[in-house]
Structure formats: C-alpha cells, structure tokens
Design a protein around this motif. Structure first.
Motif, PDB file in Angstrom:
ATOM      1  N   TYR A  29      13.644 -11.124  39.782  1.00 39.59           N
ATOM      2  CA  TYR A  29      13.758 -11.131  38.317  1.00 39.59           C
ATOM      3  C   TYR A  29      15.135 -10.636  37.898  1.00 39.59           C
ATOM      4  O   TYR A  29      15.282  -9.522  37.444  1.00 39.59           O
ATOM      5  N   ARG A  30      16.148 -11.446  38.077  1.00 41.87           N
ATOM      6  CA  ARG A  30      17.482 -11.008  37.761  1.00 41.87           C
ATOM      7  C   ARG A  30      18.069 -11.763  36.579  1.00 41.87           C
ATOM      8  O   ARG A  30      18.187 -12.984  36.605  1.00 41.87           O
ATOM      9  N   ILE A  59      24.534  -9.919  34.826  1.00 45.62           N
ATOM     10  CA  ILE A  59      24.983  -8.533  34.697  1.00 45.62           C
ATOM     11  C   ILE A  59      25.306  -8.206  33.236  1.00 45.62           C
ATOM     12  O   ILE A  59      25.020  -7.115  32.743  1.00 45.62           O
ATOM     13  N   ASP A 119      22.266  -7.411  31.338  1.00 48.10           N
ATOM     14  CA  ASP A 119      21.793  -6.068  31.665  1.00 48.10           C
ATOM     15  C   ASP A 119      22.574  -5.005  30.899  1.00 48.10           C
ATOM     16  O   ASP A 119      22.004  -4.051  30.389  1.00 48.10           O
ATOM     17  N   PHE A 120      23.890  -5.175  30.807  1.00 49.85           N
ATOM     18  CA  PHE A 120      24.717  -4.191  30.093  1.00 49.85           C
ATOM     19  C   PHE A 120      24.370  -4.155  28.607  1.00 49.85           C
ATOM     20  O   PHE A 120      24.351  -3.106  27.996  1.00 49.85           O
ATOM     21  N   LEU A 121      24.146  -5.339  28.036  1.00 46.43           N
ATOM     22  CA  LEU A 121      23.963  -5.417  26.585  1.00 46.43           C
ATOM     23  C   LEU A 121      22.495  -5.512  26.188  1.00 46.43           C
ATOM     24  O   LEU A 121      22.178  -5.659  25.017  1.00 46.43           O
ATOM     25  N   ASN A 122      21.599  -5.409  27.180  1.00 44.83           N
ATOM     26  CA  ASN A 122      20.166  -5.482  26.934  1.00 44.83           C
ATOM     27  C   ASN A 122      19.810  -6.734  26.121  1.00 44.83           C
ATOM     28  O   ASN A 122      19.071  -6.667  25.137  1.00 44.83           O
TER      29      ASN A 122
END
Lengths: 315, 257
Positions: free
Chosen positions: B107-108, B111, B114-117
């Motif tokens: 479940y990726r 990046i 992920d940083f900025l949700n």
C-alpha cells in the motif's frame, strides 16, 4: 482532555505573541529559535525516526545558506526561490551522504558525516569566485512580494510559518507508510526487510529529507545574518545541533521546538560564564542523557501520564 | 512443478561447511518438515531461502523464478514470509502496528503524497488499516490489538509474528521452530495452526522443528539434515524407521538431541 489540535493552537498562539514587547535583539533571538527548531525537525526525522546518526549537519546547513545566497545575489531570483533552492541542493547532497550510511553504522557513520561537513566547509572556503572565500558573501535581507523586510519582527513571522509548514510535513511523514517503514527498519532491520521493506530506499529518503529541512533552515539563516563566512559552519555547529536535538527530545516535533529554544537562549542566559560555557553545555547534555533520555519534551509526557494521557512522543 | 525447488545449495562460514549440496523441493500446498540435530544447518537453510544469507553455490527456484541474487525485500514481496527462532518483532509498537507493517509494502502512495498527506496517502492508510483489522479479527487478537508487543507473553508474541507473516499473503511460509519453549498442549495447537494455514489459506510450509510430535503430525514430507548434508527424505513413517536418521539423532550411544 484538550485534544491535540487545541494544544497546537495554544502553542502557535503563544509563539505568535512572543515578539511583542521585545526589541530588535529579541526579534533576532526569536528568529534564531525558529531556524534552529527547523534543524531539530530534520534530526527528528533522521535520528528519531530513522535511527541514523549525523555529526555533519553543519554541512547541509552551509549548502543551504550558500545556495540560497548565490541564487538570490548572482541569479537575481526571489528570496523564497533561493530558500527552496537551498533545501533542494542540501537534499541532493543528503541522498549522496546516505550511500555510506547503507554500508556503515554508528561511529563509522558519524565519522563519514563529519568528513562530509569538513569537505563542504573547505570547498566553500576555497571556491572564492563563487562563495567569496575568506571575505565571505553579503546576503540581501529577505523580501516577500517585492518588498524587503527590514525588521526581524516581520521576518520572525515568515520563519514561524515555514517552521509550522515543515513541522506539518514531518508529522505527516511520521504517520505515513513511508515514515513508519523507516521506523520499522530502526526497530528491526531484519524483520522489516523480511516484511518487504527495502532498507536502502528508506535510508536515502531519511537523509535527503533531513538534509532538505536543514538546507531550508540554512538558507533562512543566511538572510537573517546578512553576511556568510565559512567559520559559521564548523564542527561546533554540528555538535550544537546534535545536543540541541537530544536535549529538546529526538522523537517529536515539540521536542524540536524546545531544542530550538534551548540552542538560541542558552548562550544568552549563560553569557556571564564566558569560557566556562562549553563546560556547562557538556554537563547539561550528560545530565539530560542520564536523567531525561526523552529530552525536555518528556517532562510534558510525564505530566500527561500523571493525568492518564498518551505520551506525545508516540507516533 | 514444485513451488520451491532447491538444488545443490552450499554455504560455508569462514571455512566451516554449513550446508553442502542440499537439494529438495516443496510442492504447492505441501507441508515439508526440516529436521536434524543441533547445528545441522536447518536455520541456515531457511536464511538462504529468505535471503538473509546468500548461498555460495546452487539455485533456489520459486514459482520457476531464481531467488539467488535477489534482495530480502524482493523475496518477501514475491510471496515468501517467515517467522524467527528467537522472534524478530517490532517490540515497542502495538500488535496492530506490527501486522500493518507486514502488509504495508503493498500500500504505497508516492513520497510526495506521504509528505503532504494527500488523499492517495490517506486512501492507502485506510485500506491497510482495514486489512489489518480483518486479520486481527480472524486470528482472535482483538483483546491485545492495541497492546505493545513487548508487554505480551511469549506465546502471544509468537502468534503476532505468525499474524505479521500472514499479512504478507504468502504462498510459502518458513517457520523456524514455532513450538520452541511450548508445553505439549501448546505444541499440539501449533501443529493445528500449521495444518490450518495450509488447509484454509493454501499456503505451502517449510517447517523447522525439534518437537517430533509436531513434525510427525503436521508434515507431509520430511527432510533430514546432519552436518549440513541431506541424509534422508520421505514421509513421516519412512523417516521414523530410517536407520540413517536414528543414527544421526541417537548416535552410537544414547546422547539424545
């Protein structure tokens, strides 16, 4: 119980109210708090989440500072573009420094990062045509939307906003799958790899992100100082960052902020002690590691656990 | 075609032969036991399959693909999961987090998300959390789901490690002494669990175990190692009566393993 959001709101309100009643020197100190706290965030990611060590963060700080200064003065680009460039240049070098980290750990990694910082400092010193060498480099005041900010009062609020943005990013990262995979590798590299989590990718992300944060901080610092010389970016700076992060608390954003306050205020409080200052710093660090291994922020956790709350440091 | 096929695996540590020319295979939905006296090379062999060690010679085919030369995470992502003799858990975090970390590689988001949700990162977290919750429910770990692993009993920690391995949806599981340190009643449950993994999930299993009751009752086939060499292979009944195995285990005198 005050929800997390309320606590954050109160902290931001206090930070926003701090400069009132202070003078120019006070503004400058508060601005440095924010700049150091950004480095604290970068070590929160690298050491707290990634379990990697660096005593070379002054190198990334210097790269950010010089990159921004050069982009703004030589290429004539706006201040914020310079700051972003500072972060990107440092981040790229961070990815490079991650390569030895894939092979060595602990003391050996510490030496490798130290070597990197010394290399950067020397390179900036020798490359006179670009960096001004021993004469240094003049850096213009920060400017937003075409107007230059003469006072550190206004600049403090820019720094506060950028700190909050970076803290938000670090917080997102901590709860993201990438961030948690990084923490899994720190807890047990063998178990994490057997769960399909590749170590090289995550170590590179940790170093690059940490270096980016530190580069942004260095760039903002350059515009605060107004003049750069390579002496600022010595081993002593790297060690100050490390002790600041440990004393504030390595495992949370709040710890990074407290670390920033510590590093900016301690020299003011301890000024009377002159040369004995370094001894006091050393003793404080030892006392902290011995009696408060979670850093200053863990005092908050102790109070919270007395009240039956979950510690802040947990992701 | 066999799911896992090892041929001619050899490995030595600073001149000491740990494995020499070991070959055998594990068929689809088969439970293969790997037994032998202490120091026979059983764990070393498992480490070769999960690629913590790289064999010096030989080939390991999984679903027809060569594993030698791949990284540990690649092997895990291909569908091979394992448990460890002495437990390798993420001790400071909850049971729930341990299980999520077992499936998170599937479940990726990017990046930047992920940083900025960004919504894609949040969607990935929702899906991973839902799958984790389903596994916790199915394995009856509800009561301890939010307890830190280091606070659990040894037996429960073993279950958590098994749950984390299952979260990877493996086709093959390598179990390194799942019944170690358990009483006869608990050992019986381990044997049941191993059979259920195969019967209900269709997982093939390579089982290293000292407890002969577990091995004899759970396994379809058994491979016997001694001093890094395969000395016998067959059904539990054949192994029980093999003179070579009895000699390796009991020696000439009664020095029991």
């Amino acid at each position: 119980m005050p929800p997390r959001k309320l606590v954050i709101f109160l902290v931001v309100a206090v930070l926003a109210a701090l400069p009132f009643g202070l003078g120019n020197y006070g503004y400058y100190i508060l601005a440095s708090v924010m700049i150091y706290a950004m480095v604290g965030l970068s070590l929160n990611i690298l050491i707290g989440m990634g379990g990697q060590i660096s005593i070379g963060h002054a190198g990334f700080w210097a790269l950010g500072a010089y990159a921004s200064a050069i982009v703004v003065t030589k290429a004539g680009l706006p201040f914020l573009v310079g700051v972003l460039a500072g972060g990107v240049v440092a981040g790229l070098f961070g990815a490079l420094v991650a390569l030895p980290a894939l092979r060595v750990q602990g003391h050996y990694l510490a030496i490798a990062t130290l070597g990197f910082a010394l290399f950067v400092q020397q390179m900036l010193f020798e490359w006179e045509s670009f960096t001004g060498g021993r004469q240094g480099l003049f850096v213009p005041r920060p400017s937003l939307f075409g107007t230059e900010m003469q006072s550190d009062f206004g600049y403090y609020y820019v720094l506060l906003a950028i700190f909050l943005l970076l803290a938000w990013i670090a917080h997102n990262f901590a709860k993201s799958h990438t961030g948690r995979s990084l923490m899994a590798l720190r807890m047990s590299a063998v178990a994490a790899e057997c769960c399909g989590i590749p170590r090289p990718k995550h170590v590179i992300i940790a170093f690059a992100t940490s270096a980016f944060f530190t580069g942004v901080s260095g760039a903002l610092f350059a515009h605060l100082l107004g003049h750069l010389s390579t002496e600022t970016f010595s081993l002593a700076a790297s060690l100050s960052f490390l002790s600041m992060a440990v004393i504030g608390g390595l495992h949370s954003r709040g710890g990074a902020l407290l670390g920033g306050f510590y590093l900016a205020l301690a020299p003011e409080v301890l000024r009377e002690f002159k040369d004995a200052q370094m001894v006091i710093y050393g003793v404080l660090l030892i006392l902290c590691v011995q009696f408060l291994p979670g850093g200053l922020i863990s005092i908050v956790d102790v109070v919270r656990s007395r009240l039956g709350r979950k510690p802040l440091g947990t992701p | 075609m066999a799911l896992l096929e090892l041929s001619g695996i050899s490995l030595s540590f600073s001149g000491l032969r740990a494995l020499s020319d070991v070959s055998f295979s594990v068929a689809e939905s088969q439970i293969v036991g790997l037994i032998g006296p202490n120091g026979a090379g059983k764990s070393t062999l498992i480490n070769c399959v999960s690629h913590l060690y790289r064999p010096e010679r030989g080939s390991i085919l999984f679903n027809g693909q060569e594993l030698v030369g791949r990284s540990t995470p690649e092997v895990a992502a291909m569908g091979i999961r394992r448990t460890f003799q002495n437990l390798e858990l993420f001790r400071e975090v909850s049971v729930r987090e341990n299980i999520t970390l077992g499936l998170v590689y599937r479940y990726r988001a990017g990046i930047l998300s992920d940083f900025l949700n960004l919504p894609s990162a949040r969607a990935m977290r929702r899906e991973a959390n839902a799958e984790t919750a389903a596994i916790i429910e199915r394995l009856g770990l509800n009561d301890v789901a939010d307890v830190r692993v280091c606070e659990l009993s040894y037996g429960l920690q073993k279950s958590v490690e098994m749950a984390r391995a299952l979260a990877g949806r493996p086709k093959l599981m390598l179990l390194d002494e799942p019944a170690a340190g358990m009483n006869p009643e608990e050992s019986r449950r381990v044997a049941d669990t191993v059979r259920r993994l195969r019967d209900e999930n269709g997982i093939s299993i390579l089982l290293v175990e000292h407890d002969m009751r577990v091995v004899m009752s759970a396994c379809d086939r058994i491979v016997v190692l001694d001093h890094g060499e395969k000395i016998a292979e067959g059904t539990p009944a054949e192994i029980r009566n093999s003179p070579a195995v009895i000699k390796a285990y009991l020696g000439e005198d009664d020095d029991h393993a």
